[in-house]
Motif scaffolding. Sequence first.
Motif, short mmCIF file in Angstrom:
data_model
loop_
_atom_site.label_atom_id
_atom_site.label_comp_id
_atom_site.label_asym_id
_atom_site.label_seq_id
_atom_site.Cartn_x
_atom_site.Cartn_y
_atom_site.Cartn_z
N LEU A 1 -8.59 5.71 1.26
CA LEU A 1 -8.40 6.12 2.57
C LEU A 1 -9.61 6.14 3.12
N LEU B 1 0.39 8.60 8.76
CA LEU B 1 0.06 7.85 7.28
C LEU B 1 0.81 8.61 6.46
N GLU C 1 -4.53 -1.58 7.86
CA GLU C 1 -4.15 -1.81 6.36
C GLU C 1 -5.20 -3.00 6.06
N LEU D 1 -4.57 2.92 12.83
CA LEU D 1 -4.51 2.86 11.14
C LEU D 1 -4.52 1.12 11.01
N TYR E 1 3.29 6.06 4.39
CA TYR E 1 3.08 5.43 3.32
C TYR E 1 3.55 6.49 1.81
N LEU F 1 -6.58 1.66 3.44
CA LEU F 1 -5.95 2.08 4.71
C LEU F 1 -7.30 2.96 5.46
N LEU G 1 0.76 -1.32 -0.18
CA LEU G 1 -0.12 -0.18 -0.23
C LEU G 1 1.04 1.22 0.18
N GLN H 1 -5.24 -4.99 2.82
CA GLN H 1 -4.48 -5.06 1.50
C GLN H 1 -5.61 -5.44 0.44
#
Length: 108
Positions: free
Chosen positions: A45, A85, A61, A59, A89, A68, A3, A63
């Motif tokens: 997001l 974030l 993930e 936060l 990322y 996110l 990500l 995938q």
Amino acid sequence: MELALNHNLKIVSDISSKAVRHALENLKRDIGNTCCKTEKEGIELVLEQEALHKECFLLIENQEKNQLILRSGSDLGFVYGMQILLERYAYSETVSYTHLRAHETGAY
């Protein structure tokens, strides 16, 4: 799949506070200033309210869905989460050397 934030970011949020909207605008601006354009699919997001301690955030993930998920119970939690974030990322993509140097030298 890894990500990473890029210009093709999709934001899903029903958070209506002025502080969170402003932080989202800054997030988009910073991605525009630091990440090179790409044809890669952008992540989604998702901002979600959750009963957490003041200024705390999660936060997560996902995938499989290229998402996110940022959860918080306060405006500052969302703002702090967006900062992390970006740090975690955004720099997975190619970043403008000039922009990085500006941050290192304080010339931005």
